[in-house]
Design a protein around this motif. Structure first.
Motif, short mmCIF file in Angstrom:
data_model
loop_
_atom_site.label_atom_id
_atom_site.label_comp_id
_atom_site.label_asym_id
_atom_site.label_seq_id
_atom_site.Cartn_x
_atom_site.Cartn_y
_atom_site.Cartn_z
N LYS A 57 -33.83 54.02 22.02
CA LYS A 57 -33.33 54.40 23.31
C LYS A 57 -32.32 53.80 23.77
CE LYS A 57 -37.80 55.83 25.30
NZ LYS A 57 -38.89 55.56 26.46
N THR A 58 -32.16 52.56 23.72
CA THR A 58 -30.96 51.84 24.07
C THR A 58 -29.47 51.96 23.22
OG1 THR A 58 -31.84 50.01 22.78
CG2 THR A 58 -32.48 50.20 25.03
N THR A 59 -29.86 51.80 21.78
CA THR A 59 -28.57 52.07 20.95
C THR A 59 -28.36 53.27 20.16
OG1 THR A 59 -29.92 51.22 19.13
CG2 THR A 59 -28.87 49.62 20.65
N GLY A 60 -29.32 54.31 20.29
CA GLY A 60 -29.22 55.52 19.86
C GLY A 60 -29.91 55.50 18.43
N ASP A 61 -29.91 56.57 17.70
CA ASP A 61 -30.63 56.87 16.37
C ASP A 61 -29.83 56.26 15.32
OD1 ASP A 61 -32.44 58.09 17.81
OD2 ASP A 61 -32.05 60.00 17.23
N ILE A 62 -30.22 55.62 14.34
CA ILE A 62 -29.77 55.07 13.26
C ILE A 62 -30.37 55.73 12.14
CG2 ILE A 62 -29.11 53.08 12.02
CD1 ILE A 62 -29.48 51.26 14.63
N PHE A 63 -29.37 56.24 11.04
CA PHE A 63 -29.96 56.67 9.69
C PHE A 63 -29.66 55.96 8.53
CE2 PHE A 63 -30.05 59.67 6.23
CZ PHE A 63 -31.25 60.05 6.27
N ILE A 64 -30.34 55.24 7.66
CA ILE A 64 -29.96 54.30 6.75
C ILE A 64 -30.07 55.05 5.47
CG2 ILE A 64 -30.16 52.26 5.80
CD1 ILE A 64 -30.87 51.24 8.54
N LYS A 65 -29.59 55.36 4.28
CA LYS A 65 -29.74 55.69 2.94
C LYS A 65 -28.93 54.92 2.18
CE LYS A 65 -27.04 59.67 1.91
NZ LYS A 65 -27.13 60.82 1.07
N ASP A 66 -29.45 55.10 0.77
CA ASP A 66 -28.60 54.19 -0.17
C ASP A 66 -28.05 52.91 0.06
OD1 ASP A 66 -28.84 56.66 -1.27
OD2 ASP A 66 -27.00 57.34 -0.87
#
Length: 186
Positions: free
Chosen positions: A9-18
């Motif tokens: 909620k506080t920092t936004g979504d993060i998507f991590i790949k590779d």
């Protein structure tokens, strides 16, 4: 090697790949002591601790008097964060064969000579009861850690080519030696 989605909620979504995996684990001294005592030494005998860089700084409580912050601290931190983000954004994708497009780093001739010198020194120090015999399991992986750290220094500093320099071997050894001495102290 599956992608990870983190929703906050506080920092936004993060998507991590590779991405590769690095762990920074901090704990209270009591927890570390308990972990090291548990399981008949499994933490050391499994090789887990040998692949870590241990540090146990002395507490500064009671001596942390206020000082005005340096004026350019945030400037240097911002530069560091930009470099980290650049490195992370340049990560190669994973295909069905792994990281097939990443070039293999090697030591320059002189860097390899320096690494071999440290490899042999560490091996001798493991046999010495006054040096690193008490942490032989951790010291036995130190040469590998020097190579890994030197490679990270090479990449982080933006050096061109695939040859790791002697300077990076020397710097990596200093860091690893400090951590070995910390491990011995702990």
């Amino acid at each position: 090697a599956q992608p990870i989605a983190i929703h906050r909620k506080t920092t936004g979504d993060i998507f991590i790949k590779d991405r590769r995996f690095t762990l920074n684990l901090m704990m209270q001294p009591l927890l570390l002591e308990q972990m090291l005592k548990k399981g008949d030494g499994i933490n050391r005998n499994s090789g887990f601790l040998a692949r870590t860089l241990l540090a146990y700084p002395t507490s500064t409580m009671g001596n942390r008097y206020y000082k005005e912050p340096f004026k350019n601290v945030t400037e240097h931190l911002d530069k560091f964060h930009r470099r980290i983000k650049t490195c992370l954004s340049n990560t190669q994708p994973v295909d069905k064969y792994g990281f097939g497009y990443i070039p293999t780093l090697t030591f320059s001739k002189i860097a390899k000579e320096a690494w071999v010198k440290y490899f042999n020194y560490i091996e001798t120090a493991i046999a010495n009861e006054y040096h690193w015999q008490s942490i032989h399991d951790l010291a036995s992986k130190a040469s590998e850690n020097i190579a890994r750290l030197a490679a990270l220094f090479h990449l982080f500093t933006g050096k061109q080519g695939t040859e790791i320099s002697t300077d990076h071997i020397e710097s990596a050894y200093q860091v690893i030696e400090w951590h070995l001495n910390e491990a011995k102290r702990i």
